[in-house]
Motif scaffolding. Structure first.
Motif, mmCIF file in Angstrom:
data_model
loop_
_atom_site.group_PDB
_atom_site.id
_atom_site.type_symbol
_atom_site.label_atom_id
_atom_site.label_comp_id
_atom_site.label_asym_id
_atom_site.label_seq_id
_atom_site.Cartn_x
_atom_site.Cartn_y
_atom_site.Cartn_z
ATOM 1 N N PHE A 29 46.371 43.719 39.274
ATOM 2 C CA PHE A 29 46.286 44.926 40.102
ATOM 3 C C PHE A 29 47.639 45.638 40.157
ATOM 4 C CE2 PHE A 29 42.793 42.557 42.621
ATOM 5 C CZ PHE A 29 41.859 42.924 41.669
ATOM 6 N N MET A 87 34.337 39.710 57.218
ATOM 7 C CA MET A 87 33.524 38.635 56.676
ATOM 8 C C MET A 87 33.466 37.440 57.627
ATOM 9 S SD MET A 87 32.114 39.166 53.825
ATOM 10 C CE MET A 87 31.723 37.460 53.454
ATOM 11 N N TYR A 129 31.003 38.138 49.017
ATOM 12 C CA TYR A 129 32.201 37.316 48.904
ATOM 13 C C TYR A 129 32.023 36.227 47.846
ATOM 14 C CZ TYR A 129 35.656 33.768 49.972
ATOM 15 O OH TYR A 129 36.656 32.848 49.855
ATOM 16 N N LYS A 151 32.008 37.650 44.416
ATOM 17 C CA LYS A 151 33.373 37.993 44.019
ATOM 18 C C LYS A 151 34.123 36.740 43.571
ATOM 19 C CE LYS A 151 36.823 38.464 46.974
ATOM 20 N NZ LYS A 151 37.699 38.950 48.045
ATOM 21 N N LYS A 188 32.756 47.441 49.653
ATOM 22 C CA LYS A 188 33.960 46.726 50.078
ATOM 23 C C LYS A 188 34.978 46.781 48.949
ATOM 24 C CE LYS A 188 31.222 43.903 52.982
ATOM 25 N NZ LYS A 188 30.033 43.147 52.539
ATOM 26 N N TYR A 189 36.160 47.173 49.307
ATOM 27 C CA TYR A 189 37.176 47.445 48.303
ATOM 28 C C TYR A 189 37.439 46.246 47.396
ATOM 29 C CZ TYR A 189 41.584 48.594 46.153
ATOM 30 O OH TYR A 189 42.570 48.804 45.245
ATOM 31 N N THR A 190 37.679 45.058 47.959
ATOM 32 C CA THR A 190 38.074 43.924 47.118
ATOM 33 C C THR A 190 36.971 43.518 46.161
ATOM 34 O OG1 THR A 190 37.411 42.502 48.917
ATOM 35 C CG2 THR A 190 39.749 42.868 48.647
ATOM 36 N N GLU A 191 35.723 43.629 46.609
ATOM 37 C CA GLU A 191 34.634 43.275 45.713
ATOM 38 C C GLU A 191 34.579 44.232 44.539
ATOM 39 O OE1 GLU A 191 31.096 42.890 48.096
ATOM 40 O OE2 GLU A 191 32.116 41.485 49.448
ATOM 41 N N GLN A 250 37.026 45.964 43.462
ATOM 42 C CA GLN A 250 38.224 45.781 42.649
ATOM 43 C C GLN A 250 38.043 44.625 41.642
ATOM 44 O OE1 GLN A 250 41.618 44.611 44.984
ATOM 45 N NE2 GLN A 250 43.017 45.882 43.785
ATOM 46 N N ILE A 251 37.516 43.508 42.121
ATOM 47 C CA ILE A 251 37.293 42.376 41.215
ATOM 48 C C ILE A 251 36.226 42.744 40.182
ATOM 49 C CG2 ILE A 251 36.394 40.005 41.072
ATOM 50 C CD1 ILE A 251 39.164 40.018 42.204
#
Lengths: 154, 929
Positions: free
Chosen positions: A112, A149, B53, B56, B87-90, B92-93
């Motif tokens: 990233f 979460m 989650y 991901k 969701k950003y991180t998901e 992103q991955i």
């Protein structure tokens, strides 16, 4: 334009690979093999540039890691070295005294950070502050998400 | 800093990574990975829907496994699902997985494109950047089709965020490079140019890469960028080092942008507008001036960034090639770098000067640095720097310095890295031809080239020298004489024999006045024999005989028959081999025939090996070769009858003579001597072949220190060694002749028989790439005198097969000689002092090599002793003196060598202060003459 960036250890273990042109997996593996053997075989205090096929290879060692950049012919070698250095600085700022383990365990972060700095084989942003801010803000997004979460579901 | 991000995000992933790291073996790692893959597969297939989650986490694990070098054939769908997560991180991955592992599955691409389209229109800058990155990373044609019209709009829209503009510019650049036909110029193009004026330096930096690429393809449409670039550059160059805040890199204002601006200007000729040009020249001068200023920081980053701009400015100056003042300044600046302590700068200066050498304004200025460059060629430790020095010498060569440069390149060739020899040979050949004023120099140069680097002289080169000699009658006599001389050498390269054969074939008559020219027919005869052995090899190995080679054969055959026929004493019919033979062994054209590149008969090699005390265990090597099967293929055959027949059938008519002679010889010759000729034929195989060097390799190095010790189809081992007092250093060069990597390459020095030596070495790299060469240094110390030599065992894997060979290392007692000059009186006094019977060793033996004075002298000098003139009353005899230096003692040695030319015999006498040394030296030397 940069064609690829490879990070590998002194033992030749690949830690990160980024390709900026479309090439086959086979070709990639071949290049990785050639780069590791070629760069690892270099004597100390030789120059950091190697003419290789139609490319210039610019490499530099930081502690246990070798950073190896394949750039096109018209690219400036000295600046390529500094691209490597700036990337190391960015990693260092993010992880705080970055070491090889940080990159192994947080490989996705290393990608990233690289993506904020370089894109399509060109420099996107040279300002350390701006890149760091971008990474931080994406981490903020992540933190919020983690929090979300962990909340018990209704 | 966000501590949470450091792996805490996905504990399962961190655990998996440490598991992998804890694996003790490759097998354990694969086992662990397979277990994980099975787990992920079952999770993905399970009926319970995974939350974002987990998805991901598993996708990230798959990515990790892929990056370890394992294939991944599932999980793409789950990754694509992540793209549409909000969701950003998901997301992103998901994007990371797609970028690294994209699959050309069209169904998938459609889904990916959909997700990208949504993100691009989301107006969320972070999501937009992720989508743009994905397009740039994949860069496929489908993506270009879908987004090539959308991205320019995003790029120039007034309300686009700066970070999105940067990503859009570079994304568009990527699409333009992969599918230029899909990126249509439009009204956005003029607005893109104006991004050069953007306030945000990051936007300018990203946009300029796009603008440069577009300008290269459509210079007219973008030419307004020149004045914009000049004014931007001028602002940066004249700014104080703090003006640009974070865009200042180690006290250098915006180095990346400066270089890109200078590069953009290199797409165009010098600006026509006087004001713009004036401003630009001012910038360039400022950059050159700054190079002379004291550095603002000692950090290498500072000097790198500063010099990067300087080199880019010099490139622009060279590109314009219209400002003599700037060109000369640039040259002077580079001249300073030529002696800089940073290897990087020396390398770049040499490279940059190469282009400067081609400008008429700076060519002379570049030439003033010739001595520095020659010095670089000789002394640089780094082969890539030496290569640059050679390039520059080539570029700066003209009529005035050609002789010097060619001589330097030739001498460099003797030690040049194998990887660049071929190129060097071509360069020398080109320069020699281009700048030849007298063609005798040209002929000398090419012959030297063959002598020094025969293996690397391609057909084109030696064909060319023949062409030139044929076309210029003023050089033909000289050429004939010179090649004739050259062929007298004890060892000639195959290419030398070819050139010699051809030239003597055509112009041998021109040296008829030379008293030795009665040998010419013999010379020719031998080249002929040589070609005989060559033809079948060529036929079997390549199935094609080049017309030139064929002509060459024919020419030799023709003139040989003519000469043999016209000379009454040498009629073919009355071919008296004995008589024929003796002068020949003097000429020794065939002796030590250089190696063929072609394959050798393994049977012959074995025969040969059995003859000598086998120092090389080729057997193992050959056995394993046979096991691996495909290595040698059908080529591994000697000249067998069927092949000879084939060569007969396919060569043009003049070769009929050739075969005629061959068959005539054994028939007309007496039986005893007939076998001699047969020997010649059978010898031509092994001597010329590569594998069976064994003991010969060892013995060839008694009187010399450098050369090729061993060579077969796979491996070449070269040696360079130097000795001082009782110490020596030997450089071993292992060259992989194949295109396949050698694995587990190990070398061991075995001293079991040779405990009087102390040999130290570092282990070599275990991998030798195809075509690559690695080096090993042995440090040798002689403790006391010794007889046996150390052995070198080499093991490696080629393909699947283990190769194992053992060579005798050419370390002999004479290497530790120090020459001792002395007068005649002293010599005889010492000679008398060493008169105890065991101190003397004597041998009478038949000459195996040329008895030519110069050859013998060269060998004795190579031996390491001083060759004493005016000592022996008989001027035909040779007398030497020297002291062998060992750690424990010094051994004085005197030598006397008495040749008898009539009998083709020698008597060799050695007297040393130590008995064993006399004996050993005598054994060694008896095989050298």
């Amino acid at each position: 334009m940069m064609r690829f960036l490879l990070l590998f250890s002194r033992q030749g273990r690949l830690r990160l690979q980024k390709w900026y042109t479309a090439i086959s997996e086979r070709e990639k593996k071949k290049i990785i093999r050639e780069m590791t053997t070629m760069v690892l075989a270099r004597q100390p205090r030789t120059c950091n540039f190697i003419q290789w096929k139609d490319m210039k290879i610019v490499y530099k060692r930081y502690a246990s890691l070798y950073f190896c950049l394949g750039v096109e012919h018209e690219e400036n070698e000295l600046l390529a070295l500094e691209i490597i250095h700036r990337y190391v600085e960015l990693l260092d700022k993010y992880f705080g005294n970055v070491c090889e383990l940080d990159i192994i365990f947080n490989f996705e972060k290393a990608y990233f950070i690289l993506d904020e700095f370089l894109m399509g084989g060109e420099i996107q942003e040279t300002s350390k502050q701006i890149v760091n801010r971008a990474i931080e803000s994406s981490d903020m997004l992540q933190e919020t998400m983690e929090e979300y979460m962990s909340k018990p579901a209704f | 800093m966000p501590a949470v991000s450091k792996g805490d995000g996905m504990r399962g992933l961190a655990v998996f990574i440490s598991d992998i790291r804890n694996c003790k073996s490759k097998e354990a790692e694969i086992k662990r990975i397979n277990k994980e893959l099975a787990n992920i597969r079952s999770k993905f297939k399970g009926d319970k829907a995974l939350d974002g989650y987990s998805k991901k986490k598993y996708v990230c694990k798959l990515l990790f496994i892929f990056l370890l070098g394992h294939d991944i054939d599932f999980g793409h769908m789950e990754a694509v699902n992540l793209l549409s997560s909000n969701k950003y991180t998901e997301k992103q991955i998901g994007y990371l997985f797609i970028s690294v592992l994209v699959n050309s599955n069209s169904e998938l691409i459609r889904l990916i494109n959909n997700a990208i389209k949504n993100d691009l229109s989301s107006r969320n800058p972070t999501f937009m950047c992720l989508a743009l990155h994905c397009i740039a990373n994949v860069g496929s044609r489908e993506m270009a089709e879908a987004f090539a019209s959308e991205i320019p709009r995003i790029l120039v829209a007034g309300d686009t965020m700066d970070s999105v503009k940067q990503s859009a510019a570079l994304c568009l650049l990527r699409l333009y490079k992969t599918s230029p036909d899909l990126v249509l110029m439009g009204e956005w193009t003029s607005r893109v140019v104006h991004l050069l004026n953007d306030q945000h330096m990051g936007v300018v930096t990203a946009a300029i890469s796009l603008i440069t690429c577009l300008s290269q393809k459509n210079p007219d449409e973008f030419k307004t960028c020149v004045s914009l670039a000049v004014s931007r550059l001028s602002r940066i160059v004249s700014s104080a080092s703090t003006d640009l805040q974070d865009y200042t890199y180690y006290f250098v204002p915006a180095p990346w942008l400066s270089c890109k601006l200078l590069r953009l200007l290199q797409c165009y000729p010098p600006p026509e507008d006087g004001a713009v040009k004036g401003r630009l020249v001012e910038c360039l001068e400022t950059i050159l001036n700054k190079a002379q200023e004291p550095p603002k920081s000692k950090k290498v980053q500072h000097s790198n960034a500063k010099n990067a701009i300087l080199f880019e400015a010099i490139s622009l100056i060279i590109h314009y090639d219209s400002e003599p003042n700037l060109l000369v300044r640039a040259c002077n600046q580079l001249g300073q770098f030529l002696q800089h302590r940073e290897t990087n700068l020396r390398y770049l200066a040499l490279e940059s000067m190469c282009t400067l050498a081609s400008s008429e304004f700076s060519h002379e200025a570049v030439k003033t640095h010739i001595e520095t460059v020659i010095n670089a060629l000789k002394t640089e430790r780094d082969v890539s720097v030496r290569q640059r020095a050679a390039d520059l010498l080539y570029a700066m060569c003209d009529r005035s310095n050609a002789k010097q440069i060619v001589a330097e390149m030739l001498s460099y060739l003797e030690t040049a890295d194998y990887s660049i020899r071929e190129e060097m040979v071509l360069k020398v050949a080109i320069l020699a031809e281009k700048y030849a004023v007298d063609y005798s120099w040209y002929v000398d140069t090419i012959l030297n080239l063959i002598r020094i680097a025969g293996d690397y002289v391609s057909e084109e080169v030696w064909y060319r020298v023949i062409q030139i000699v044929i076309n210029r009658d003023d050089v033909q006599g000289y050429a004939a004489k010179t090649v004739f001389e050259a062929l007298q050498a004890p060892a000639c390269h195959e290419n030398m024999v070819k050139v010699g054969g051809y030239i003597l074939g055509e112009f041998g008559n021109l040296i008829a006045g030379d008293p030795r020219s009665r040998y010419v027919p013999f010379c020719l005869m031998f080249t002929l024999l040589f070609f005989f052995s060559l033809v079948p090899c060529l036929l079997t190995c390549s199935q094609k005989l080049r017309p030139q080679s064929r002509r060459c054969c024919a020419a030799i055959a023709r003139s040989a028959t003519q000469m043999l026929n016209c000379s009454s004493e040498l009629r073919v019919k009355e071919f008296h081999l004995q008589r024929f033979w003796s002068p020949f062994s003097q000429a020794t054209v065939l002796e030590e025939m250089p190696p063929f590149p072609e394959r050798e008969s393994s049977i012959l090699a074995k025969l040969k090996k059995k003859k000598g005390p086998g120092a090389v265990s080729v057997t193992e090597l050959e056995d394993s070769k046979r096991e691996s099967g495909e290595l040698n293929g059908a080529g591994e055959r000697g000249p067998d009858p069927s092949v000879m027949a084939a060569s007969n059938a396919s060569t043009p008519s003049p070769s009929a003579d050739l075969l005629g002679i061959r068959s005539a010889v054994p028939v007309s010759a007496p039986a005893s001597s007939g076998s001699l000729l047969v020997d010649v034929f059978s010898e031509a195989g092994p001597t010329a072949s590569s594998g069976a060097v064994n003991d010969d390799g060892f013995l060839r190095f008694v009187c010399k220190n450098n050369g090729v010790l061993f060579e077969n189809q796979l491996l070449q081992i070269g040696i360079k060694s130097e000795y001082r007092q009782n110490l020596g250093r030997m450089y071993l060069f292992y060259g992989n002749k194949t295109s396949v990597q050698f694995a587990s390459f190990t070398t061991t020095v075995i001293l079991d028989n040779c405990l009087q030596l102390n040999v130290q070495s570092k282990p070599v790299e275990p991998l030798v790439e195809g075509g690559a060469q690695i080096q090993q240094v042995l440090n040798i110390e002689c403790l006391t005198d010794f007889s046996d030599a150390p052995l070198l065992n080499i093991k490696f894997r080629y393909g699947g097969a283990l190769q194992n060979l053992t060579l005798k290392l050419p370390v002999t007692i004479n290497k530790f000689f120090q020459p001792t000059e002395m007068a005649s009186q002293d010599f005889f006094q010492r000679w008398k002092q060493l008169s105890q019977p065991q101190q003397e060793a004597q041998k009478i033996f038949k000459a195996n090599h040329s008895m030519d004075t110069e050859v013998i002298k060269a060998k004795l000098l190579g031996l390491g002793m001083a060759l004493l003139d005016n000592v022996d009353p008989n001027p035909e005899n040779y007398v030497c003196a020297g002291v062998i230096q060992t750690k424990s003692q010094q051994v004085g040695c005197l030598l006397r060598l008495e040749p008898n030319a009539q009998a083709q015999m020698y008597r060799l006498t050695l007297r040393c202060s130590k008995d064993s040394v006399s004996k050993r030296l005598c054994e060694l030397l008896a095989q050298q003459f």
